[in-house]
Design an enzyme around this catalytic site. Sequence first.
Site, PDB file in Angstrom:
ATOM      1  N   ILE A 164       0.837  -1.211   0.000  1.00 41.65           N
ATOM      2  CA  ILE A 164       0.000   0.000   0.000  1.00 41.65           C
ATOM      3  C   ILE A 164       0.870   1.260   0.000  1.00 41.65           C
ATOM      4  O   ILE A 164       0.547   2.254  -0.641  1.00 41.65           O
ATOM      5  CB  ILE A 164      -0.942  -0.030   1.233  1.00 41.65           C
ATOM      6  CG1 ILE A 164      -1.858  -1.262   1.158  1.00 41.65           C
ATOM      7  CG2 ILE A 164      -1.778   1.245   1.318  1.00 41.65           C
ATOM      8  CD1 ILE A 164      -2.430  -1.710   2.506  1.00 41.65           C
ATOM      9  N   ASP A 200      15.333   2.038   9.641  1.00 42.38           N
ATOM     10  CA  ASP A 200      14.552   1.142  10.496  1.00 42.38           C
ATOM     11  C   ASP A 200      13.786   2.018  11.481  1.00 42.38           C
ATOM     12  O   ASP A 200      14.361   2.569  12.419  1.00 42.38           O
ATOM     13  CB  ASP A 200      15.478   0.173  11.238  1.00 42.38           C
ATOM     14  CG  ASP A 200      14.694  -0.788  12.126  1.00 42.38           C
ATOM     15  OD1 ASP A 200      13.471  -0.594  12.300  1.00 42.38           O
ATOM     16  OD2 ASP A 200      15.311  -1.740  12.643  1.00 42.38           O
ATOM     17  N   SER A 203      -4.254   2.670   9.337  1.00 40.39           N
ATOM     18  CA  SER A 203      -4.745   1.858  10.441  1.00 40.39           C
ATOM     19  C   SER A 203      -5.223   0.504   9.940  1.00 40.39           C
ATOM     20  O   SER A 203      -4.701  -0.019   8.943  1.00 40.39           O
ATOM     21  CB  SER A 203      -5.862   2.629  11.169  1.00 40.39           C
ATOM     22  OG  SER A 203      -6.251   1.939  12.323  1.00 40.39           O
ATOM     23  N   TYR A 235      -0.788  -6.141  17.367  1.00 40.96           N
ATOM     24  CA  TYR A 235      -1.316  -5.405  16.209  1.00 40.96           C
ATOM     25  C   TYR A 235      -2.614  -4.680  16.585  1.00 40.96           C
ATOM     26  O   TYR A 235      -2.792  -3.499  16.259  1.00 40.96           O
ATOM     27  CB  TYR A 235      -1.551  -6.387  15.063  1.00 40.96           C
ATOM     28  CG  TYR A 235      -1.834  -5.749  13.715  1.00 40.96           C
ATOM     29  CD1 TYR A 235      -0.841  -5.065  13.022  1.00 40.96           C
ATOM     30  CD2 TYR A 235      -3.089  -5.863  13.133  1.00 40.96           C
ATOM     31  CE1 TYR A 235      -1.101  -4.507  11.773  1.00 40.96           C
ATOM     32  CE2 TYR A 235      -3.349  -5.313  11.884  1.00 40.96           C
ATOM     33  CZ  TYR A 235      -2.353  -4.631  11.208  1.00 40.96           C
ATOM     34  OH  TYR A 235      -2.619  -4.081   9.971  1.00 40.96           O
ATOM     35  N   LYS A 281      -2.900  -0.612  16.622  1.00 45.73           N
ATOM     36  CA  LYS A 281      -3.783   0.140  15.715  1.00 45.73           C
ATOM     37  C   LYS A 281      -4.825   0.935  16.504  1.00 45.73           C
ATOM     38  O   LYS A 281      -5.205   2.039  16.098  1.00 45.73           O
ATOM     39  CB  LYS A 281      -4.448  -0.803  14.702  1.00 45.73           C
ATOM     40  CG  LYS A 281      -3.484  -1.414  13.676  1.00 45.73           C
ATOM     41  CD  LYS A 281      -2.719  -0.371  12.856  1.00 45.73           C
ATOM     42  CE  LYS A 281      -1.927  -1.009  11.713  1.00 45.73           C
ATOM     43  NZ  LYS A 281      -1.077  -0.051  10.971  1.00 45.73           N
ATOM     44  N   VAL A 322      -6.156  -6.055   1.756  1.00 50.49           N
ATOM     45  CA  VAL A 322      -5.367  -5.766   0.559  1.00 50.49           C
ATOM     46  C   VAL A 322      -4.348  -6.881   0.296  1.00 50.49           C
ATOM     47  O   VAL A 322      -3.667  -7.340   1.226  1.00 50.49           O
ATOM     48  CB  VAL A 322      -4.625  -4.406   0.713  1.00 50.49           C
ATOM     49  CG1 VAL A 322      -4.033  -3.969  -0.621  1.00 50.49           C
ATOM     50  CG2 VAL A 322      -5.558  -3.334   1.260  1.00 50.49           C
TER      51      VAL A 322
HETATM   52  N1  LIG Z   1      -2.657  -5.652   3.668  1.00 53.14           N
HETATM   53  C1  LIG Z   1      -3.789  -5.529   4.365  1.00 53.14           C
HETATM   54  O1  LIG Z   1      -4.771  -6.262   4.141  1.00 53.14           O
HETATM   55  C2  LIG Z   1      -3.903  -4.488   5.440  1.00 53.14           C
HETATM   56  C3  LIG Z   1      -5.116  -4.412   6.141  1.00 53.14           C
HETATM   57  C4  LIG Z   1      -5.261  -3.439   7.130  1.00 53.14           C
HETATM   58  C5  LIG Z   1      -4.214  -2.573   7.384  1.00 53.14           C
HETATM   59  N2  LIG Z   1      -3.047  -2.667   6.705  1.00 53.14           N
HETATM   60  C6  LIG Z   1      -1.994  -1.694   7.007  1.00 53.14           C
HETATM   61  O2  LIG Z   1      -1.498  -1.135   5.804  1.00 53.14           O
HETATM   62  C7  LIG Z   1      -0.126  -0.748   5.964  1.00 53.14           C
HETATM   63  C8  LIG Z   1       0.716  -1.349   4.861  1.00 53.14           C
HETATM   64  O3  LIG Z   1       0.553  -2.748   4.878  1.00 53.14           O
HETATM   65  P1  LIG Z   1       0.961  -3.682   3.657  1.00 53.14           P
HETATM   66  O4  LIG Z   1      -0.029  -4.769   3.632  1.00 53.14           O
HETATM   67  O5  LIG Z   1       1.231  -2.868   2.433  1.00 53.14           O
HETATM   68  O6  LIG Z   1       2.314  -4.302   4.268  1.00 53.14           O
HETATM   69  P2  LIG Z   1       3.701  -4.759   3.614  1.00 53.14           P
HETATM   70  O7  LIG Z   1       3.504  -5.193   2.216  1.00 53.14           O
HETATM   71  O8  LIG Z   1       4.292  -5.712   4.574  1.00 53.14           O
HETATM   72  O9  LIG Z   1       4.534  -3.409   3.612  1.00 53.14           O
HETATM   73  C9  LIG Z   1       4.950  -2.848   4.826  1.00 53.14           C
HETATM   74  C10 LIG Z   1       5.974  -1.768   4.575  1.00 53.14           C
HETATM   75  O10 LIG Z   1       6.411  -1.264   5.844  1.00 53.14           O
HETATM   76  C11 LIG Z   1       7.836  -1.320   5.895  1.00 53.14           C
HETATM   77  N3  LIG Z   1       8.320  -1.534   7.257  1.00 53.14           N
HETATM   78  C12 LIG Z   1       8.035  -2.563   8.090  1.00 53.14           C
HETATM   79  N4  LIG Z   1       8.763  -2.467   9.199  1.00 53.14           N
HETATM   80  C13 LIG Z   1       9.537  -1.361   9.078  1.00 53.14           C
HETATM   81  C14 LIG Z   1      10.525  -0.757   9.905  1.00 53.14           C
HETATM   82  N5  LIG Z   1      10.895  -1.260  11.074  1.00 53.14           N
HETATM   83  N6  LIG Z   1      11.123   0.373   9.455  1.00 53.14           N
HETATM   84  C15 LIG Z   1      10.794   0.886   8.246  1.00 53.14           C
HETATM   85  N7  LIG Z   1       9.868   0.369   7.427  1.00 53.14           N
HETATM   86  C16 LIG Z   1       9.247  -0.754   7.844  1.00 53.14           C
HETATM   87  C17 LIG Z   1       8.191  -2.497   4.986  1.00 53.14           C
HETATM   88  O11 LIG Z   1       9.524  -2.426   4.489  1.00 53.14           O
HETATM   89  P3  LIG Z   1      10.764  -3.204   5.145  1.00 53.14           P
HETATM   90  O12 LIG Z   1      10.277  -4.519   5.639  1.00 53.14           O
HETATM   91  O13 LIG Z   1      11.727  -3.290   4.011  1.00 53.14           O
HETATM   92  O14 LIG Z   1      11.250  -2.313   6.227  1.00 53.14           O
HETATM   93  C18 LIG Z   1       7.203  -2.291   3.833  1.00 53.14           C
HETATM   94  O15 LIG Z   1       7.683  -1.333   2.925  1.00 53.14           O
HETATM   95  C19 LIG Z   1       0.262  -1.194   7.371  1.00 53.14           C
HETATM   96  O16 LIG Z   1       0.117  -0.107   8.261  1.00 53.14           O
HETATM   97  C20 LIG Z   1      -0.767  -2.272   7.692  1.00 53.14           C
HETATM   98  O17 LIG Z   1      -0.958  -2.426   9.083  1.00 53.14           O
HETATM   99  C21 LIG Z   1      -2.866  -3.616   5.736  1.00 53.14           C
END
Ligand SMILES: NC(=O)c1ccc[n+]([C@@H]2O[C@H](COP(=O)([O-])OP(=O)(O)OC[C@H]3O[C@@H](n4cnc5c(N)ncnc54)[C@H](OP(=O)(O)O)[C@@H]3O)[C@@H](O)[C@H]2O)c1
Length: 254
Positions: free
Chosen positions: A19, A64, A143, A159, A163, A192
Amino acid sequence: MTTSLEGKTALVTGAGRGIGRATALQLAEAGVAVALVARSEDQLAETADRVNELGGTALVVPADLGELSEVSRAIQQTNDELGVVDVLINDAAVVWPLGPSVSVDSNEWAAAIAINVVAVAALSFALLPAMSERNWGRIVNVSSGIAAHPGSMIGMNAYAAGKAALEAHTINLAAELAGSGVTVNAFGPGSVDTAMQAWIRGQEPAQIGAALHERFARSYAEGAMITPEQSARSLLPHLSSDATGQIWNASESS
Ligand SMILES: NC(=O)c1ccc[n+]([C@@H]2O[C@H](COP(=O)([O-])OP(=O)(O)OC[C@H]3O[C@@H](n4cnc5c(N)ncnc54)[C@H](OP(=O)(O)O)[C@@H]3O)[C@@H](O)[C@H]2O)c1
């Protein structure tokens, strides 16, 4: 009142994939220069290449966010190399630790809160003075539906707590800043199809809880998820409005 985003500068955390990447690309399309923050430099470089292909401006800022010193360094690098930040998208988060709470390591729990909550607040607090001085700023904290239903996903205690705290922080800060031109909102991105979801499905059901695993596996099997691009597309229009203290949901606006 609506404002064009063209010419603004954004810092997007989690911009290496999912996202966060989709949001960064759509901001670039809208004429916003983007600082891309995450740990994986190769993924950030790929996002930057795609921003460049769109004719936009991108700065790769590996950091980080679990370390407050890295948060400060990322802000310094962005200010030095890209300028003052107008739009902050706090997207980065981790979904671990998963599983029965008695088996969760408290250090891991705290590390998750550091990334999912503390870094979010620290980025906002550090960027606020410049936004307030210019009477314009946009802060969006990504969130999850779990904040409204904390009992719905057993085995995701850190988590859920993170949130929920994120949303309380968002609404409280928005109230504090009301009328300042700086808005603070939360965004529920929907379910997503990203690496985060794939990672949960890849865990051992016995370790994280069979019901939790089944929930995510079923959602994938039924094709119930939206793409990161769809999710980001429902967020972008909100950034031009003056609304503050709200919790936007992807399903409501896409
Ligand atoms: N996917 C869903 O269905 C869903 C649903 C509800 C909410 N969300 C929220 O949407 C957001 C994005 O989720 P996503 O599904 O796109 O996740 P994702 O594909 O795992 O991407 C997460 C991103 O955050 C970065 N990140 C994680 N830990 C980090 C750290 N310590 N320092 C810096 N960067 C860090 C990761 O990069 P690195 O690992 O390289 O650091 C990656 O770029 C999150 O807030 C998640 O809680 C997602």
